[in-house]
Write an enzyme that holds these catalytic residues in place. Structure first.
Site, PDB file in Angstrom:
ATOM      1  N   ASP A  24     -37.573   1.643 -20.381  1.00  0.00           N
ATOM      2  CA  ASP A  24     -36.405   2.566 -20.838  1.00  0.00           C
ATOM      3  C   ASP A  24     -35.326   3.104 -19.263  1.00  0.00           C
ATOM      4  O   ASP A  24     -35.979   2.392 -18.633  1.00  0.00           O
ATOM      5  CB  ASP A  24     -37.374   3.742 -20.658  1.00  0.00           C
ATOM      6  CG  ASP A  24     -37.219   4.689 -21.335  1.00  0.00           C
ATOM      7  OD1 ASP A  24     -35.857   5.370 -21.802  1.00  0.00           O
ATOM      8  OD2 ASP A  24     -37.626   5.728 -22.188  1.00  0.00           O
ATOM      9  N   ASN A  40     -34.273   7.436 -18.559  1.00  0.00           N
ATOM     10  CA  ASN A  40     -34.086   8.023 -18.570  1.00  0.00           C
ATOM     11  C   ASN A  40     -32.825   9.724 -18.502  1.00  0.00           C
ATOM     12  O   ASN A  40     -33.245  10.857 -18.837  1.00  0.00           O
ATOM     13  CB  ASN A  40     -35.198   8.985 -19.286  1.00  0.00           C
ATOM     14  CG  ASN A  40     -35.765   8.654 -20.546  1.00  0.00           C
ATOM     15  OD1 ASN A  40     -35.738   8.624 -21.527  1.00  0.00           O
ATOM     16  ND2 ASN A  40     -36.794   7.480 -20.315  1.00  0.00           N
ATOM     17  N   ASP A  57     -33.791   8.068 -30.281  1.00  0.00           N
ATOM     18  CA  ASP A  57     -34.453   9.134 -29.965  1.00  0.00           C
ATOM     19  C   ASP A  57     -35.050   9.522 -31.862  1.00  0.00           C
ATOM     20  O   ASP A  57     -36.357  10.131 -31.631  1.00  0.00           O
ATOM     21  CB  ASP A  57     -34.885   9.810 -29.284  1.00  0.00           C
ATOM     22  CG  ASP A  57     -35.053   9.060 -27.924  1.00  0.00           C
ATOM     23  OD1 ASP A  57     -36.002   7.668 -27.910  1.00  0.00           O
ATOM     24  OD2 ASP A  57     -34.797  10.158 -26.437  1.00  0.00           O
TER      25      ASP A  57
END
Ligand code: DGJ
Length: 737
Positions: free
Chosen positions: A479, A481, A549
């Site tokens: 990931d 972010n 998401d």
């Protein structure tokens, strides 16, 4: 397929199975003559016409040829400062501070195969007879600058891979101010510009508009390709649509800041460039040093967007993605993120896993929150040590228990980031991107580690390798972010600070290369707050990406449809989540959620222990069904039938390469009173063949089988029968009989 050079006419003719691309050297300058449907190559020299234009288009050789002006010549790799006023593909500042630099032909070579791009992701071949590469060497002797333009044509794909390598052959420093990967001067301006735009949780929505005079385009200045724009742009000829017409597409194999632009100039031609974003970029080239641009993939399709997509899909699925998982069916997974967020312990995870296993799920993914003291997003990134409060036996015990249940174990990491509240940051405060004396701007309470530094990359890679060795981990969700701010590096001198963002990407790619090599059996999925870095650069290392998401089935129709323009379905992670949906609050039926998610790498992201018995039975059925159609979804050809951007209905289908099997998905978002009786025309089938059509997943019985002609299904259509109610969806399976 191949590259031919006519030495007399100085013409290069590049051919893919169905397209031609023609370059001619005009006074040593590579001019762009043609790109489109394959032509045989008779009288190619007649393609270029030049006329004398008013004095505002300068003439470099006025005594020999007053019709030649760089301002009007269609070029392959235009420069700046000697008469071309359109935006240049490169710009170099020499030691004397000047920037008027022109490149012209020095030599060329045509090689079998495709040389790799050092340090950068790129398409590849497995045997030399799969492709041919032209390396066109251009020089400026005064400046001592060399540029090698590289063009690869593939035997099986209607795509051309382009990139450029600059070499400083002088004895003085010079500075690259821009270095695009590809530039094409198309002979017309009557095109539509199409690209993919959006935001977090709303990624890759299709945008289409008429080109207008002047500059237009998209870019990222975020240090990542971004949720907002994808490094993809296409020009569509008048009338071109999903199934018809000329499409010229450009996609950059890169995960950082990019620019993709189309400039319509005064005489009605269009210059398209794609590459590293020149904004806040420069690169110091010392004597002897070289600079490699990322690769751009150019696809021409005479069969509209559908043809374009299938070319990208096949190329990326087979010759961009790598590793053992490229050709393996991907596991059905359950991810605990939306089920627990940070609030879990081993008992809860094992309960979830047990419920998942009983449903037919194959892989259990432990998301954020397993390390440091990470009970929220305010701490611990960088401290990649298991939190024994939550997992007393560590990752190994959890992994072993999952394996005993018959589940594979997957793990979330976010290696490029550091929380200010972490041991790593307290120990190495200079390891993040920052500018001395300035605020370190946080996003999601985190800072970006300085991957332009080798020592930082090595340390982080060591930590992650230790984690991967510590337990039987078979899947990693990687990931990332936040985007970059205060883009500076403590390890670079002032004159190289504007290299930081690109050096970061090179560092990241080095780390990814190392980790994916050290753990060849691990399936990697990249993620950036969902689809914030869904690009071919990441797909080279990790064959799948968490698409968004946003797990709402209705939102996902647009997101997955838009993404499919460029990226193969086998690269899209898609999960069934709980209702009301956590991102938009919508309640959709389980069937629709499953049908949308099984049009990708199928998974679940909900508390499986909270499902009712009835829901569990349904989920079991969905998973069983998905496993049956999985090879088709992951390796078949994808056809879009109805666009969510154009109405209430969406449909798409998958067809096996040999056209013996297909799966058709149909979605209707809102119910309509007294609506039309619809037929949807299918695509990609064999018109001569008959197909048994089975409505699947409508009820556990799978429905009744009927035989239809392939021609009838494609030209007349498949009648759509749907129950009353909003959020309707249907799946039919087709088998050749
Ligand atoms: C963002 C990802 O997109 C989510 O799926 C989840 O992994 C969170 N990060 C965890 O912090």
């Amino acid at each position: 397929m191949g590259i031919r050079f006519d030495g007399e006419k100085r013409i290069f003719h590049l051919q893919t199975p169905n397209s031609s691309y023609v370059i001619r050297l005009i006074r040593g300058v590579p001019a762009h003559l043609y790109w489109g449907r394959k032509i045989r190559g008779v009288a190619l020299e007649r393609l270029l016409r030049t006329v004398e234009r008013p004095s505002f288009s300068p003439q470099p050789f006025p005594r020999e040829d007053r019709t030649l002006s760089f301002d009007t010549l269609p070029q392959e790799y235009p420069g700046y400062g000697t008469g071309d006023f359109r935006h240049p593909a490169y710009q170099v500042q020499l030691a004397d501070g000047t920037t008027a630099v022109e490149l012209s032909y020095d030599s060329h070579r045509i090689v079998r195969g495709k040389p790799p791009l050092e340090g950068l992701p790129a398409t590849y071949v497995e045997a030399d007879d799969e492709a041919e590469t032209l390396e066109l060497v251009l020089v400026n002797r005064y400046a001592g600058l060399k540029a090698v333009l590289s063009y690869t044509v593939f035997e099986r794909h209607d795509a051309i891979a382009r990139s450029v390598r600059f070499v400083n052959e002088s004895d003085k420093d010079m500075r690259l101010l821009r270095a695009f990967s590809a530039s094409v001067d198309l002979p017309d301006s009557r095109y539509d510009l199409l690209h993919l735009s959006g935001a977090w949780a709303r990624e890759r929505h299709i945008e289409r508009r008429r080109l207008a005079p002047g500059m237009q385009g998209i870019e990222s200045r975020r240090g990542a390709s971004g949720h907002q724009h994808n490094p993809f742009l296409a020009l569509l000829a008048p009338g071109a649509d999903e199934d018809h017409g000329d499409v010229y597409a450009f996609n950059l194999v890169y995960s950082g800041s990019f620019a993709a632009q189309a400039e319509v100039e005064q005489f009605g031609t269009t210059r398209v460039t794609i590459g590293l974003n020149p904004f806040d970029f420069s690169w110091l080239l010392e004597p002897g040093a070289s600079f490699q641009t990322p690769e751009a993939i150019l696809v021409y399709s005479p069969e509209g967007l559908g043809g374009m997509s299938r070319t990208f899909h096949r190329l990326y699925r087979t010759r961009l993605c790598r590793g053992v998982h490229r050709d393996r069916p991907r596991p059905v997974l359950l991810n605990n993120w939306e089920a627990t967020y940070f609030n879990f312990d081993e008992t809860k995870l094992l309960q979830l896993a047990e419920a998942a296993r009983s449903l037919g799920i194959e892989l259990f993914v432990l998301d954020d929150g397993w390390f440091g003291k990470r009970d929220s997003d305010t701490s611990s990134l960088g401290d990649w040590k298991v939190d024994e409060r939550k997992l007393p036996g560590g990752l190994r015990r959890l992994g072993e228990r999952l394996n005993e249940m018959g589940l594979q174990f997957g793990l979330w990491v976010e290696p490029e980031m550091v929380s200010p509240d972490s041991d790593l940051y307290r120990k190495h405060p200079d390891w993040c991107l920052h500018v001395p004396g300035r605020r370190r701007t946080e996003a999601r309470n985190q800072l970006v580690l300085d991957f332009s530094r080798e020592d930082v990359c090595d340390a982080v890679a060591d930590m992650i390798c230790d984690v991967l060795r510590s337990a039987p981990i078979r899947y990693v969700k990687w990931d990332m972010n936040r985007n970059m701010t205060e883009i500076g590096s403590a390890a670079l001198p002032p004159e190289r600070q504007r290299e930081t963002a690109h050096r970061y990407m090179l560092g990241l790619y080095r780390v990814l290369e190392r980790i994916t090599r050290e753990f060849p059996d691990v399936l990697f999925e990249s993620c950036s707050g969902g689809g914030g870095r869904f690009d071919p650069g990441m797909l080279y290392y990790m064959p799948q990406t968490w698409t968004s998401d946003n797990t709402d089935a209705v939102s996902r129709l647009k997101i997955q449809y838009g993404t499919s323009l460029v990226y193969p379905v086998s690269s899209m992670g898609a999960h069934v989540s709980a209702v009301p949906n956590h991102q938009v609050g919508r309640v959709t039926p389980l069937d629709m959620r499953a049908h949308v998610a099984m049009s990708g790498n199928f998974g679940y992201e909900l508390d499986a222990t909270a499902l009712s018995e009835e829901e569990k039975a349904r989920v079991r059925e969905h998973i069983r069904l998905y496993k049956e159609i999985r090879p088709l979804v992951q390796f078949g050809d994808f056809y879009r039938l109805l666009s969510p951007f154009e109405g209430n209905e969406t449909a798409w289908m998958f067809v096996s390469e040999d056209r013996t099997e297909a799966a058709v998905f149909y979605f209707r978002v809102l119910a309509e009173a007294n609506g039309p009786l619809r037929r949807v025309r299918l695509k990609g089938l064999d018109p001569e063949a008959n197909y048994a059509v089975v409505p699947a997943a409508e009820g556990a019985d799978g429905g009744t089988e009927a035989v239809w002609g392939g021609d009838q299904l494609m030209y007349a259509g498949l009648p759509i029968e749907l129950r009353q109610g909003d959020f309707g969806s249907r799946l039919w399976r087709l088998r050749r009989v």
